[in-house]
Design a protein around this motif. Structure first.
Motif, PDB file in Angstrom:
ATOM      1  N   VAL A  29       0.844  -1.195   0.000  1.00 17.19           N
ATOM      2  CA  VAL A  29       0.000   0.000   0.000  1.00 17.19           C
ATOM      3  C   VAL A  29       0.880   1.247   0.000  1.00 17.19           C
ATOM      4  N   VAL A  66      -2.784   0.323  -4.261  1.00 13.69           N
ATOM      5  CA  VAL A  66      -2.638  -1.012  -3.681  1.00 13.69           C
ATOM      6  C   VAL A  66      -2.152  -1.961  -4.770  1.00 13.69           C
ATOM      7  N   HIS A  76      -8.214  -6.886  -9.036  1.00  9.89           N
ATOM      8  CA  HIS A  76      -7.731  -6.319  -7.781  1.00  9.89           C
ATOM      9  C   HIS A  76      -6.218  -6.457  -7.607  1.00  9.89           C
ATOM     10  N   MET A 117     -12.744   2.368   0.326  1.00  9.73           N
ATOM     11  CA  MET A 117     -11.457   1.741   0.610  1.00  9.73           C
ATOM     12  C   MET A 117     -11.527   0.688   1.713  1.00  9.73           C
ATOM     13  N   GLU A 118     -12.148   0.999   2.859  1.00 10.64           N
ATOM     14  CA  GLU A 118     -12.125   0.063   3.985  1.00 10.64           C
ATOM     15  C   GLU A 118     -12.840  -1.241   3.644  1.00 10.64           C
ATOM     16  N   MET A 121     -10.544  -3.113   1.180  1.00  5.58           N
ATOM     17  CA  MET A 121      -9.340  -3.561   1.868  1.00  5.58           C
ATOM     18  C   MET A 121      -9.625  -4.772   2.750  1.00  5.58           C
ATOM     19  N   MET A 125      -7.438  -8.066   2.443  1.00  4.57           N
ATOM     20  CA  MET A 125      -6.633  -8.531   3.582  1.00  4.57           C
ATOM     21  C   MET A 125      -6.994  -9.962   3.991  1.00  4.57           C
ATOM     22  N   VAL A 131       1.662  -7.887   4.351  1.00  3.43           N
ATOM     23  CA  VAL A 131       1.368  -6.546   3.856  1.00  3.43           C
ATOM     24  C   VAL A 131       2.647  -5.718   3.921  1.00  3.43           C
ATOM     25  N   LEU A 156      -3.850   0.159   9.743  1.00  4.27           N
ATOM     26  CA  LEU A 156      -3.783  -1.170   9.134  1.00  4.27           C
ATOM     27  C   LEU A 156      -3.286  -2.211  10.136  1.00  4.27           C
TER      28      LEU A 156
END
Length: 430
Positions: A29, A66, A76, A117-118, A121, A125, A131, A156
């Protein structure tokens, strides 16, 4: 942006190179910089974080890149999150990147608004094991402000504490140090703009001008050639001010007989140039000034020839120190006793030349590069020897930006900028 659109193939290639170095099933990121406040509702001009720019070309705030090369969903594997633009923002702030414009700039096909985004993500994740966080590990870094990147990393790691963490910086240090031909072209444009500013000055400088007036002349020429301005805080140091290595107040009158040390460089498309010249206020060097000037120039020429693949940075500086020692003896600033009695950790020449000769340059003026590894083709370094003599009221530094070649001497991006003492005198008096 003032600059012409950059070929998006640069950013596609940069991402490909970065992802090739990532661990299996890992995600990286990169955040834009903040717009930093001054006071009340005032802010500093925005400067993009060089890493997200290097990997995407996106040059606006509130942006996230990302990279997830092993993601099960192909779409993605590369994602941009951007501040959502609308008609209101366009009126009050100016247009921001649309999704189509972001793709055209970066080559990233999947673009989401930041508000999503959240949620996205969370999905990503759950699919990755490691990461990559982006920390600033430059050898000169001294950051007291919490950056947007720092805040994101904190969020994060708190939200996903079970993930392994890796560092992006060691990868970027190596990749960013070796320049793509597109990058070298952009740096050449920055150097060409600097040349225009310097040539403008040679007809402007005379006894009685103020250092800040010289700064203004440079800024005028830089802006009219599509630069945002200076790549770093300019040094316009007349007389004994030149013996203050980071003199930046630029508020003194230039006096007849003095020299002016100009450490200035234009940026172009976020790429830096870094030039130093020393010129006579009255248009002519004194005999002693020219002796010292030519000594510095000889060291610069010989030091430049050493910038070849395989050179060790630390050993290079020792060799330049030997060159400078010989010149200082010739100028009667040192004698053999000084050399015999010198402290090996602070050689005698350091009394008059106390800084390093070269640093990496690129998106940052002091750019990324691992200095414990040998120099490589397509790295770009400054060469900037100097001699500073407070007791004689002047200091001289000369600096160009050079690209290491596969064979032979480096290519000088500032080869068209006047540097010989006689040429500078002729131009100032023409």
């Amino acid at each position: 942006m003032k600059y012409d659109q950059i070929d998006g193939n640069l950013f596609i290639k940069n991402r490909k190179n970065f992802m090739a170095k990532m661990k299996p099933n890992s995600l990286a990121v990169f955040n834009s910089n903040d717009i930093y406040p001054i006071s009340a509702d005032s802010t500093m001009p925005f400067q993009q974080h060089r890493d997200i720019f290097y990997l995407s070309g996106v040059d606006q705030e509130e942006s996230i890149l990302v990279l997830f090369p092993d993601c099960p969903k192909e779409k993605h594997r590369e994602i941009l999150f951007l501040k959502e633009t609308n008609d209101h923002i366009a009126v009050w702030e100016g247009e921001k990147l649309t999704k189509d414009a972001a793709f055209e700039t970066s080559g990233v096909k999947t673009v989401y608004w930041l508000k999503d985004m959240e949620k996205i993500m969370f999905e990503l994740m759950t699919q990755c094991d490691t990461v990559y966080i982006n920390t600033n590990e430059h050898y000169r870094a001294n950051v007291e402000t919490e950056t947007r990147e720092d805040r994101f990393t904190k969020w994060l790691k708190e939200k996903y504490p079970a993930h392994a963490v890796a560092k992006s910086n060691p990868i970027l240090q190596r990749l960013r140090a070796v320049k793509d031909p597109i990058e070298i072209d952009l740096m050449q444009k920055a150097c060409n703009i600097t040349e225009k500013g310097f040539r403008r000055l040679l007809g402007f400088v005379k006894p009685g001008v103020w250092e800040y007036e010289i700064e203004a002349e440079l800024m005028h020429e830089f802006l009219r050639n599509r630069s945002k301005g200076f790549a770093y805080t300019p040094i316009i140091a007349s007389g004994n001010n030149a013996n203050v290595l980071h003199y930046v107040v630029n508020n003194q009158k230039c006096k007849a007989g003095d020299l002016i040390l100009l450490d200035v460089g234009a940026e172009y498309a976020n790429y830096a140039s870094d030039m130093t010249r020393s010129i006579p206020v009255s248009g002519k060097f004194s005999k002693r000034q020219k002796e010292v000037y030519n000594a510095v120039n000889r060291v610069k020429k010989d030091a430049s020839k050493m910038l070849v693949p395989g050179t060790d940075w630390a050993e290079y500086h020792k060799e330049v120190g030997n060159l400078m020692t010989s010149e200082l003896i010739g100028l009667k600033l040192l004698d053999k006793a000084d050399i015999q009695n010198e402290d090996k950790d602070w050689p005698a020449y350091k009394k008059y030349f106390m800084h390093g000769t070269s640093h990496n340059i690129g998106l940052d003026t002091h750019d990324y590069g691992i200095l414990t590894e040998p120099m490589q083709e397509q790295m770009v370094f400054t060469v900037e020897p100097g001699i500073y003599i407070p007791e004689e009221g002047f200091g001289i530094r000369l600096e160009d930006d050079l690209v290491i070649q596969k064979k032979g001497e480096p290519m000088n991006l500032m080869g068209n900028i006047p540097i010989e003492a006689e040429e500078i005198e002729d131009l100032m008096n023409s």
